[in-house]
Each structure stands twice: as structure tokens, then as C-alpha cells.
Design a protein around this motif. Structure first.
Motif, PDB file in Angstrom:
ATOM      1  N   GLU A  91       0.806  -1.213   0.000  1.00  0.00           N
ATOM      2  CA  GLU A  91       0.000   0.000   0.000  1.00  0.00           C
ATOM      3  C   GLU A  91       0.844   1.270   0.000  1.00  0.00           C
ATOM      4  OE1 GLU A  91      -3.170  -0.082  -0.234  1.00  0.00           O
ATOM      5  OE2 GLU A  91      -3.812  -2.067   0.433  1.00  0.00           O
ATOM      6  N   GLU A  92       2.149   1.130   0.226  1.00  0.00           N
ATOM      7  CA  GLU A  92       3.002   2.314   0.373  1.00  0.00           C
ATOM      8  C   GLU A  92       4.444   1.884   0.178  1.00  0.00           C
ATOM      9  OE1 GLU A  92       2.849   5.696   3.675  1.00  0.00           O
ATOM     10  OE2 GLU A  92       3.625   3.806   4.518  1.00  0.00           O
ATOM     11  N   THR A  93       5.232   2.710  -0.510  1.00  0.00           N
ATOM     12  CA  THR A  93       6.673   2.459  -0.606  1.00  0.00           C
ATOM     13  C   THR A  93       7.414   3.713  -0.141  1.00  0.00           C
ATOM     14  OG1 THR A  93       6.684   3.127  -2.941  1.00  0.00           O
ATOM     15  CG2 THR A  93       6.516   0.762  -2.464  1.00  0.00           C
ATOM     16  N   LEU A  94       8.503   3.475   0.594  1.00  0.00           N
ATOM     17  CA  LEU A  94       9.271   4.557   1.197  1.00  0.00           C
ATOM     18  C   LEU A  94      10.756   4.359   0.930  1.00  0.00           C
ATOM     19  CD1 LEU A  94       7.448   4.568   4.673  1.00  0.00           C
ATOM     20  CD2 LEU A  94       7.034   6.142   2.760  1.00  0.00           C
ATOM     21  N   PHE A  95      11.507   5.442   0.998  1.00  0.00           N
ATOM     22  CA  PHE A  95      12.951   5.374   0.790  1.00  0.00           C
ATOM     23  C   PHE A  95      13.657   6.013   1.970  1.00  0.00           C
ATOM     24  CE2 PHE A  95      16.957   7.184  -0.957  1.00  0.00           C
ATOM     25  CZ  PHE A  95      17.577   5.982  -1.244  1.00  0.00           C
ATOM     26  N   SER A  96      14.523   5.223   2.622  1.00  0.00           N
ATOM     27  CA  SER A  96      15.255   5.750   3.775  1.00  0.00           C
ATOM     28  C   SER A  96      16.754   5.561   3.622  1.00  0.00           C
ATOM     29  CB  SER A  96      14.775   5.060   5.062  1.00  0.00           C
ATOM     30  OG  SER A  96      15.320   5.681   6.190  1.00  0.00           O
ATOM     31  N   GLY A  97      17.211   5.389   2.384  1.00  0.00           N
ATOM     32  CA  GLY A  97      18.640   5.214   2.135  1.00  0.00           C
ATOM     33  C   GLY A  97      19.315   6.520   1.764  1.00  0.00           C
ATOM     34  N   TRP A 104      20.732  11.519   3.091  1.00  0.00           N
ATOM     35  CA  TRP A 104      20.143  10.357   3.746  1.00  0.00           C
ATOM     36  C   TRP A 104      18.665  10.580   4.064  1.00  0.00           C
ATOM     37  CZ3 TRP A 104      21.709   5.505   4.677  1.00  0.00           C
ATOM     38  CH2 TRP A 104      23.074   5.223   4.514  1.00  0.00           C
ATOM     39  N   GLY A 105      17.913   9.474   3.924  1.00  0.00           N
ATOM     40  CA  GLY A 105      16.607   9.363   4.550  1.00  0.00           C
ATOM     41  C   GLY A 105      15.518  10.257   4.019  1.00  0.00           C
ATOM     42  N   ARG A 106      15.277  10.245   2.704  1.00  0.00           N
ATOM     43  CA  ARG A 106      14.225  11.104   2.148  1.00  0.00           C
ATOM     44  C   ARG A 106      12.885  10.894   2.862  1.00  0.00           C
ATOM     45  NH1 ARG A 106      11.956   9.839  -3.748  1.00  0.00           N
ATOM     46  NH2 ARG A 106      10.750   8.359  -2.477  1.00  0.00           N
ATOM     47  N   GLN A 157      18.054   9.701  14.061  1.00  0.00           N
ATOM     48  CA  GLN A 157      18.164   9.780  12.604  1.00  0.00           C
ATOM     49  C   GLN A 157      18.850   8.504  12.084  1.00  0.00           C
ATOM     50  OE1 GLN A 157      19.842  13.582  11.282  1.00  0.00           O
ATOM     51  NE2 GLN A 157      19.335  14.437  13.295  1.00  0.00           N
ATOM     52  N   PRO A 158      18.235   7.361  12.296  1.00  0.00           N
ATOM     53  CA  PRO A 158      18.909   6.089  12.013  1.00  0.00           C
ATOM     54  C   PRO A 158      19.079   5.826  10.522  1.00  0.00           C
ATOM     55  CG  PRO A 158      16.615   5.709  12.566  1.00  0.00           C
ATOM     56  CD  PRO A 158      16.873   7.174  12.826  1.00  0.00           C
ATOM     57  N   ARG A 159      20.149   5.076  10.229  1.00  0.00           N
ATOM     58  CA  ARG A 159      20.450   4.696   8.853  1.00  0.00           C
ATOM     59  C   ARG A 159      20.333   3.194   8.625  1.00  0.00           C
ATOM     60  NH1 ARG A 159      25.860   8.402   7.536  1.00  0.00           N
ATOM     61  NH2 ARG A 159      24.909  10.430   8.031  1.00  0.00           N
ATOM     62  N   THR A 160      20.465   2.410   9.669  1.00  0.00           N
ATOM     63  CA  THR A 160      20.485   0.953   9.543  1.00  0.00           C
ATOM     64  C   THR A 160      19.160   0.357   9.996  1.00  0.00           C
ATOM     65  OG1 THR A 160      21.250   0.498  11.800  1.00  0.00           O
ATOM     66  CG2 THR A 160      22.942   1.030  10.139  1.00  0.00           C
TER      67      THR A 160
END
Length: 492
Positions: A91-97, A104-106, A157-160
Motif C-alpha cells: 500500500e506504500e513504498t518509502l525510501f530511507s537510504g 540520507w533518509g528522504r 536519525q537512524p540509517r540501519t
């Protein structure tokens, strides 16, 4: 024969009950398919998926948005038999890379808000072994890794994946919400326990009370997943186009699929047993069987075949000598290390795997399988080999495989052409080959001394070390044919 299953999109956005970390082909061809079956059978829209990509590419996230989150899964029993499914459970796609500009983290804050939402009751992961940032041999958190160090320094503000889970759980605890259940779907032994270790170890560096709450309140069931999902090729897209399907987000996989899950879901779960999910009290035997027999066999083919110019699994198992090697490895070295429920026929399982590998419709590239060997080999080969060596039993097939992996990490095939070595330890491999490349004994010794990959007790086994060195010399001096012939002679 082609069976086309077209699924109408549920009207409106179904409620999102699951957040998935790792928007890749396997997730879309495996867990999402099971969830779509469940939704279509029951009409229950509470378990829609928000799927997030944590890696460097934003393209798939946006492409699925543009397609209304619909895509197709082509399931091949063989080159003549295809089932085509349209999937709409995402239902939803997200980008956190990290994007192309290095930012980072759009969608990170949207992802964290989704994870902290009361309706989110389950988080699933397919982030590959390296995405947990654990030492593959010891299971300890890689606290010095730059990504984990950044999460420790700026935890909000996590990346992993572990960092995202810790921050989301911290928000839920602060809000007085019960935690979600965390379900790893990656190929690791005790994947739930390892995920739990990564999250708790990271949380300890932030807040002892938070760590204790996670340890006490959060469920991390283990699971075993199985479906061969190779990378899409131009030929795959062309065949779909012939069927009237123009879908740049399509994925292809074999018809076989399996999902075995430990039944520990305090906040509820889909009633998906009728859709093929096997709910059990203990996943470990099935998980270890699959890792050592299926994945271990795949790794053997990858490291032996790719430097010789063999491109795919199908091409490799079409060779009688490699097929015989796999059967010997599975039955003589892998199967004896397994403790399976009564009635499990491991010989029949080995035969079924060889039949699946021979599926002529799948172009499962050996170089794809060869990725991240330093993270995969401990659970696929080395832990079982250690048990056999401690019992005084030889593991010649595994020794040959490890020798082939060492050769593979040089990054050049038998003709001298270069290929990329995709592994978190690639720079260390290059340094070792640069220093010891002309001295096989020193090179093998140096690789065996990598205690974050090879269990020290196995490296210290003189017979095993000698077998790896002998196999390495055979491979580099006589090539694959000579090494397989030498192995066959040694067993005669």
C-alpha cells in the motif's frame, strides 16, 4: 502453459498493519505473495504493507508508486509452465537510504511515523545478512562500523535496520504503545534471535531502560524462507511483453515457495496457515536444513563455477560432475549435521533441490549468489564443518568450496578477466591477495585466520587446513575439471 491470476486492487487503501524493511525482489516474490493470497481469500485488509528500501536506490520506490503499487510475479515450474500473478498488497513504498546526491533518509521520518503508528503490529525484514551489522562468527554488533557508529551518535536519525527498529520502539515506548513483533525473513540461523541481539545491543548504547523493555516486551520469532528469485533479465521482460504485460517492476521466481514461521505474535498476525505459511513451535531444524543443503549447494556452485565462465545454476547442474558434487556434499557432509524431526527424508530433499536447480526457466546467476560470502559461509558451511571435524570426520567438498571462495575473492577468472567482488570485506580480500597471491600456503593461512568468518577451532584443525590448501592448489593449477577429478579420486 500459462495461468494468469489477475487480482483486483482493494478499493481504497487497506489499513497498513505490516511494515517491511528491504524492498527487494525476494520480498515482492515471497512474503507479499503469501499476504496477497491471504487478502484475496479472506477479504481482510488490515495487513496491508508499507515497504521501505534502505539501500542506495530510490528508483524502485518511485516506480512502484507510479504504478499504483501493483506489480507482477511470474512463477515458473519450467520453461513451458508459468503462473502470472498481479500483486496489490503493498500500500506504500518509502525510501530511507542515501540518494545520488549523498543525502540520507528522504522518507525516514515517514517510515518512523509509520512504525510508531498504533496500527502497525508486525515488522518484517529482508535486508540480507550484512544488514544486521553483526559479526558473522560471533554474533556481536559491529559497533565500529561507520553506519552503526552514526546510529549510536544520532539515534533519532537512524540509517540501519537495527537503528530504525530501536528508534521506532523508543517512540512506541514513549507513547505508551505496545511494541510490534519483529520477523526476520533473511537466510540466517536463528534469524529472530540474531535480530533481537542486534537491536538489544544497539539499544544498550542508547538507554539501558529501553534495552530492558525491548528484551522483556518485544517478540522476535524465527522464520525460514525458501524460493529461488533470480534477478530479472531482458529475456524475462520480453516473455512478459509477449503475454501482454509491460511491467518494469515485475519479478520472476520458481513455482516452489516455502515459509516456516515460529508462532510468537503477541500483537496478532494474519491467519495465513491456509495460504501455505507453516506455523511451528521451532523453526531451527528447517532453517538449518535449508541453509546447509540448499544455500550451501548454491555457494558451492557459485564459487566453483563463476570463475570458470559458468553463468547460471542451471548451466552448472547440467554438468554431471558438479551435480555429483552437490549430491555428495548434501548427503555426506551437510545432512549428517542436521537434527530433523522424525520422518524427514533428507535424501528426498536433496533430490528435490537438484530438480529445482535444474529448472531451465530460471537464469539464477552465480555471481549474484556469490555476493557477501563472508557473511553467508559461516552458517552455510563452516559451523557444520566444525562439528564434523570435531567428530573426526572429513569435509572434502566443503574444503574445496572454501578454496574456491578464496580463489573467487581475487576478482579474476581463469582467463584473467576482472569481475567485481561484492562483499563487505572486499578491501581486506584484495589486500591479502596482493600480499600473498604468489604463495598459496600463506594465502590460505591468512584467509583461515579471519576469525570473523572462519571459526578459530576450525582454522586450527590441521587436516581441514591441509585439505583447503590442497584443493586451492588443485583449482589454481588444474582448473575446475582437475579439482573435481582429484576429489572424485580421493573418495574412490
Amino acid at each position: 502453459m500459462t495461468d494468469t491470476t489477475r487480482i483486483p486492487k482493494t478499493s481504497g487503501s487497506g489499513r497498513i498493519g505490516i511494515v517491511h524493511l528491504g524492498l527487494g525482489a525476494f520480498h515482492r516474490a515471497h512474503q507479499a505473495v503469501y499476504l496477497e493470497r491471504y487478502r484475496q481469500r479472506t477479504g481482510d485488509t488490515r495487513w496491508g504493507v508499507s515497504s521501505a528500501n534502505l539501500r542506495a536506490s530510490v528508483g524502485l520506490v518511485d516506480a512502484l508508486r507510479e504504478a499504483g503499487y501493483r506489480y507482477h510475479v511470474a512463477e515458473y515450474a519450467d520453461s513451458q509452465t508459468l503462473t502470472l500473478r498481479e500483486i496489490g498488497v503493498i500500500e506504500e513504498t518509502l525510501f530511507s537510504g542515501r540518494d545520488a546526491e549523498g543525502q540520507w533518509g528522504r522518507d525516514r521520518e515517514t517510515l518512523l511515523a509509520r512504525l510508531a503508528a498504533p496500527g502497525t503490529r508486525l515488522v518484517t525484514l529482508t535486508v540480507t545478512e550484512k544488514g544486521y551489522f553483526l559479526n558473522p562468527a560471533s554474533g556481536e554488533l559491529l559497533a565500529d562500523d561507520p553506519m552503526i557508529a552514526a546510529d549510536i551518535a544520532t539515534p533519532t536519525q537512524p540509517r540501519t535496520a537495527p537503528g530504525i527498529l530501536v528508534e521506532a520502539l523508543a517512540r512506541r515506548r514513549e507513547a505508551g504503545l505496545p511494541p510490534f513483533t519483529v520477523l526476520s525473513c533473511d537466510n540466517m540461523p536463528d534469524n529472530g534471535k540474531r535480530t533481537r541481539n542486534a537491536v538489544i545491543q544497539l539499544a544498550e548504547r542508547r538507554d539501558a531502560a529501553l534495552s530492558e523493555w525491548i528484551e522483556r516486551e518485544v517478540a522476535f520469532p524465527c522464520s525460514m524462507v525458501d524460493r529461488i528469485v533470480p534477478a530479472m533479465t531482458e529475456a524475462d521482460f520480453a516473455r512478459l511483453n509477449e503475454l501482454g504485460v509491460e511491467d518494469p517492476n515485475a519479478v520472476v521466481g520458481e513455482a516452489f515457495a516455502q515459509w516456516v514461521v515460529e508462532d510468537d505474535f503477541p500483537q496478532g498476525r494474519p491467519d495465513w496457515a491456509a495460504d501455505g505459511v507453516e506455523m511451528v513451535a521451532d523453526v531451527a531444524p528447517f532453517e538449518t536444513m535449508k541453509l546447509r543443503m540448499l544455500n550451501g549447494s548454491h555457494s558451492l556452485l557459485a564459487y566453483l563455477g563463476a570463475p570458470e565462465g559458468i553463468e547460471t545454476v542451471f548451466e552448472a547442474v547440467s554438468r554431471d560432475d558438479l551435480r555429483a558434487l552437490l549430491r555428495r556434499y548434501m548427503l555426506e557432509e551437510a545432512a549428517p549435521t542436521l537434527a530433523m524431526p522424525e520422518g524427514t527424508d533428507l535424501a528426498a530433499y536433496a533430490d528435490s533441490l537438484l530438480a529445482r536447480f535444474a529448472n531451465d526457466s530460471l537464469r539464477h546467476r552465480l555471481h549474484q549468489i556469490a555476493m557477501d560470502g563472508s557473511q553467508k559461509l559461516p552458517q552455510r558451511w563452516l559451523q557444520g564443518s566444525l562439528a564434523r571435524c570435531e567428530a573426526g570426520q572429513a569435509v572434502p567438498c566443503t574444503a574445496l568450496g572454501l578454496a574456491a571462495w578464496i580463489r573467487y575473492t581475487a576478482g579474476r577468472d581463469r582467463q584473467g578477466a576482472a569481475y567485481p567482488v561484492d562483499d563487505p570485506l572486499a578491501s581486506r580480500f584484495a589486500e591479502l591477495h596482493g600480499r600473498h597471491g604468489q604463495d598459496p600456503e600463506a594465502l590460505v593461512t591468512a584467509f583461515l585466520a579471519m576469525d570473523d568468518v572462519v571459526p578459530p577451532a576450525l582454522a586450527a584443525d590441521a587436516a581441514f587446513a591441509e585439505a583447503v590448501l590442497t584443493a586451492y592448489r588443485s583449482l589454481t593449477e588444474q582448473g575446475l575439471d582437475g579439482a573435481l577429478a582429484a576429489l572424485a579420486c580421493s573418495s574412490a
